[in-house]
Design an enzyme around this catalytic site. Structure first.
Site, short mmCIF file in Angstrom:
data_model
loop_
_atom_site.label_atom_id
_atom_site.label_comp_id
_atom_site.label_asym_id
_atom_site.label_seq_id
_atom_site.Cartn_x
_atom_site.Cartn_y
_atom_site.Cartn_z
N LYS A 30 -9.30 -2.49 -5.83
CA LYS A 30 -9.67 -1.31 -5.90
C LYS A 30 -8.65 -0.15 -6.42
CE LYS A 30 -12.21 -2.11 -2.37
NZ LYS A 30 -12.82 -2.31 -1.15
N LYS A 69 -4.00 -8.67 -9.77
CA LYS A 69 -4.92 -8.98 -9.02
C LYS A 69 -6.05 -7.99 -8.81
CE LYS A 69 -5.40 -7.81 -4.36
NZ LYS A 69 -5.03 -7.54 -3.11
N LYS A 111 0.85 -1.27 -0.09
CA LYS A 111 0.03 -0.03 0.01
C LYS A 111 0.91 1.40 0.05
CE LYS A 111 -4.36 -1.72 1.78
NZ LYS A 111 -5.26 -2.19 2.80
#
Ligand code: TYM
Length: 311
Positions: A193, A190, A111
């Site tokens: 969002k 993958k 992230k």
């Protein structure tokens, strides 16, 4: 009876990766367990700062749970933030684990690499998830592959606590179905969002069509790999063999077939979704959170005693 528990972040519209990776496995098996399905709104706070959006996403997540067939009289559907024992236990775990241990988390590293703010909540995320799971003496956690390490963190947190304070927590195991462990997105990576490569679970047929038509099809063979991999979630190999043989090399026709099959799956759930009101959701979450709190508070009473703060 064994306990089954999972959670999804209300951080945007759910996509078919969430559905096939976690929600469907949960919906398929929850009847044979004592089951808990959470909206992990405090996890979503690590990436969402718009109160209106968060609120809408919480309603939408529950609407999605109900639309895929989870019956609130058979599973405890609840909101993480309404059971304060979760954040309390997370703090206790944070005092037991080290920074280098948390630094190993792939999800955190990914992230931050994608440009998300490295806030302390995001860093401590695995300990809140450990609390989510361990408060309920969970046996089985159905998730996608990307959550495997997080469930390992929960096991480690349980083992650490048990080691220091005596046997208190059960070590849970993840349940990852190989065929849906990593649902690919429209670019073959993958589905996520944050990659902007999703097919929305409850999109309109037009939205689904737009996403499917954008699937990257530069595969070398005659069968467009990215289309086929998603299609395989919906139809048997033999049924697909026939379709892909008949339209070999015709990517547009194959994508149209995928759109129809996705819509056939989603249309009845979409219809059900329309009938669920915000008041239904408030009632379900209130009842579910009250039930979850009863279990969590018993566990926390033991924990407080063990660590020495209950006088
Ligand atoms: P979240 O909200 O990112 O995703 C929800 C679930 O969807 C699965 N998933 C996928 N599965 C297959 N292919 C994909 N492309 C795909 N994308 C997402 C995820 O693996 C997950 O199971 N940390 C969790 C939420 C959480 C939780 C918990 C889960 C918090 N506490 C306790 C279980 C138990 C998460 O971020 O999921």
């Amino acid at each position: 009876m064994q306990r089954l528990l999972t959670g999804l972040q209300p951080s945007g519209a759910l996509h078919i990766g969430n559905y096939f990776g976690a929600l469907k496995p949960f919906a398929d098996m929850y009847n044979t367990y004592e089951s808990y399905l959470m909206v992990v709104d405090y996890h979503a706070l690590t990436t969402t700062r718009d109160p209106k959006e968060l609120k809408a996403n919480i309603f939408n997540a529950v609407r999605d749970y109900l639309s895929v067939g989870v019956d609130p009289s058979k599973a405890v559907i609840f909101q993480q933030s309404q059971v304060q024992e979760h954040t309390e236990l997370a703090w206790i775990f944070e005092c037991l684990v080290t920074v280098p241990f948390l630094e190993l988390a792939h999800a955190y590293k990914d992230k931050v690499a994608k440009g998300l703010e490295a806030n302390a909540g995001l860093f401590n995320y695995p300990m809140l998830m450990a609390a989510d799971i361990l408060l309920y003496d969970t046996n089985v956690v159905p998730v996608g592959q990307d959550q495997k390490q997080h469930v390992e963190y929960a096991r480690e947190a349980a083992a650490k606590f048990n080691n220091v304070y005596g046997e208190t927590f059960k070590e849970p195991r993840e349940l990852i179905q190989e065929s849906v462990a990593v649902v690919p997105g429209t670019d073959g990576k993958k589905m996520s969002k944050s990659y902007g490569n999703t097919i929305p679970l409850f999109g309109t047929k037009d939205e689904i069509a737009k996403a499917v038509m954008s699937i990257v099809t530069d595969s070398s063979g005659e069968k467009p790999k990215n289309v086929y991999t998603i299609h395989k979630l919906l139809k048997s190999k033999s049924a697909l063999g026939f379709i892909y043989e008949a339209s070999m090399g015709n990517y547009k026709t194959l994508k149209e077939a995928l759109i129809e099959d996705l819509d056939a799956l989603i249309a009845p759930m979409r219809a059900k979704r329309e009938s669920i009101t915000d008041d239904d959701i408030r009632r379900i979450l209130k009842e579910g959170s009250d039930r979850a709190r009863v279990v969590a508070s018993v566990k926390m009473a033991t924990v407080r005693k063990r660590i020495g703060v209950a006088l």
